[in-house]
Scaffold this motif. Structure first.
Motif, mmCIF file in Angstrom:
data_model
loop_
_atom_site.group_PDB
_atom_site.id
_atom_site.type_symbol
_atom_site.label_atom_id
_atom_site.label_comp_id
_atom_site.label_asym_id
_atom_site.label_seq_id
_atom_site.Cartn_x
_atom_site.Cartn_y
_atom_site.Cartn_z
ATOM 1 N N ARG A 76 0.757 -1.157 -0.126
ATOM 2 C CA ARG A 76 -0.016 -0.126 -0.047
ATOM 3 C C ARG A 76 0.966 1.336 0.097
ATOM 4 N N SER A 77 1.990 1.185 0.513
ATOM 5 C CA SER A 77 2.911 2.515 0.430
ATOM 6 C C SER A 77 3.565 2.736 -0.847
ATOM 7 N N VAL A 78 3.656 1.821 -1.738
ATOM 8 C CA VAL A 78 4.344 1.734 -2.842
ATOM 9 C C VAL A 78 3.523 2.619 -3.755
ATOM 10 N N LEU A 79 4.213 3.562 -4.328
ATOM 11 C CA LEU A 79 3.627 4.685 -5.234
ATOM 12 C C LEU A 79 3.718 4.065 -6.561
ATOM 13 N N GLY A 80 5.183 3.430 -7.142
ATOM 14 C CA GLY A 80 5.313 2.756 -8.085
ATOM 15 C C GLY A 80 6.584 2.308 -8.305
ATOM 16 N N TYR A 81 6.947 1.425 -9.378
ATOM 17 C CA TYR A 81 8.307 0.851 -9.523
ATOM 18 C C TYR A 81 8.570 0.995 -10.962
ATOM 19 N N THR A 101 4.982 0.769 -12.851
ATOM 20 C CA THR A 101 3.624 0.910 -12.608
ATOM 21 C C THR A 101 3.479 2.196 -11.717
ATOM 22 N N GLY A 102 2.541 2.683 -11.485
ATOM 23 C CA GLY A 102 2.252 3.842 -10.839
ATOM 24 C C GLY A 102 2.468 5.229 -11.798
ATOM 25 N N GLY A 103 1.559 6.088 -11.554
ATOM 26 C CA GLY A 103 1.187 7.191 -12.254
ATOM 27 C C GLY A 103 2.454 8.064 -12.376
ATOM 28 N N VAL A 104 2.877 7.980 -11.249
ATOM 29 C CA VAL A 104 4.306 9.167 -10.874
ATOM 30 C C VAL A 104 5.480 8.696 -12.154
ATOM 31 N N PHE A 105 5.304 7.511 -12.575
ATOM 32 C CA PHE A 105 6.217 7.242 -13.664
ATOM 33 C C PHE A 105 5.809 7.089 -14.996
ATOM 34 N N ASP A 106 4.597 7.707 -15.333
ATOM 35 C CA ASP A 106 4.168 7.863 -16.760
ATOM 36 C C ASP A 106 4.558 8.839 -17.586
ATOM 37 N N GLY A 155 23.644 -6.358 -12.915
ATOM 38 C CA GLY A 155 24.426 -6.438 -14.276
ATOM 39 C C GLY A 155 23.487 -5.726 -15.265
ATOM 40 N N ARG A 156 22.270 -6.224 -15.388
ATOM 41 C CA ARG A 156 21.422 -5.915 -16.473
ATOM 42 C C ARG A 156 20.438 -4.889 -16.355
ATOM 43 N N TYR A 157 19.918 -4.799 -15.125
ATOM 44 C CA TYR A 157 18.869 -4.105 -14.555
ATOM 45 C C TYR A 157 19.114 -2.889 -13.486
ATOM 46 N N LEU A 158 17.899 -2.052 -13.616
ATOM 47 C CA LEU A 158 18.031 -1.173 -12.242
ATOM 48 C C LEU A 158 16.643 -1.209 -11.791
ATOM 49 N N LEU A 159 16.267 -1.829 -10.747
ATOM 50 C CA LEU A 159 14.939 -1.750 -10.172
ATOM 51 C C LEU A 159 14.905 -0.483 -9.037
ATOM 52 N N ALA A 160 13.915 0.407 -9.449
ATOM 53 C CA ALA A 160 13.656 1.448 -8.704
ATOM 54 C C ALA A 160 12.079 1.540 -8.077
ATOM 55 N N VAL A 161 11.972 1.821 -6.726
ATOM 56 C CA VAL A 161 10.751 1.650 -6.023
ATOM 57 C C VAL A 161 10.620 3.018 -5.350
ATOM 58 N N LEU A 162 9.452 3.785 -5.751
ATOM 59 C CA LEU A 162 9.265 5.018 -5.198
ATOM 60 C C LEU A 162 7.899 4.449 -3.976
ATOM 61 N N HIS A 163 8.080 5.093 -2.823
ATOM 62 C CA HIS A 163 7.170 4.704 -1.734
ATOM 63 C C HIS A 163 7.026 5.802 -0.607
ATOM 64 N N GLU A 164 6.018 5.853 -0.217
ATOM 65 C CA GLU A 164 5.533 6.948 1.300
ATOM 66 C C GLU A 164 6.054 6.192 2.455
ATOM 67 N N PRO A 165 7.217 6.622 3.150
ATOM 68 C CA PRO A 165 7.634 6.014 4.168
ATOM 69 C C PRO A 165 6.791 6.097 5.529
#
Length: 105
Positions: free
Chosen positions: A16-21, A36-41, A94-104
């Motif tokens: 629930r706290s994740v705004l997107g990844y 996912t998440g509108g913030v990354f559109d 090595g191949r990817y970057l995973l970024a997660v934005l959330h409300e702490p």
């Protein structure tokens, strides 16, 4: 993508706290593989992708500058950036970057 990665991304999205990844390629220029998440559109997502890639590159470069030849194999594994409103967690490999934005809160 592997089933394990698919499961991890689904789990992240459901919190629930994740705004997107964002799952990004490590190439130049960086490209968005999935998000996912509108913030990354749209254009905002492209800006985030470029900044995230530059943050990882800058930190890695700084480590190499500090440690010189002793830095062999000492790559960035996880970055956590917290502001008043959000927390950005970045997990490069090595191949990817995973970024997660959330409300702490």
């Amino acid at each position: 993508m592997t089933p394990e990665l698919e499961q991890t991304l689904a789990l992240l999205s459901s919190h629930r706290s994740v705004l997107g990844y964002m799952l990004l390629s490590r190439g130049h220029p960086v490209s968005i593989i999935r998000h996912t998440g509108g913030v990354f559109d749209g254009e905002h997502g492209k800006k985030y992708a470029g900044v995230i890639a530059r943050i990882v590159e800058t930190v890695q470069s700084g480590l190499e500058e500090i440690n010189g030849n002793e830095n062999e194999g000492d790559d960035v594994k996880f970055l956590r950036i917290r502001t008043k409103r959000h927390e950005l967690m970045i997990s490069p490999d090595g191949r990817y970057l995973l970024a997660v934005l959330h409300e702490p809160s």
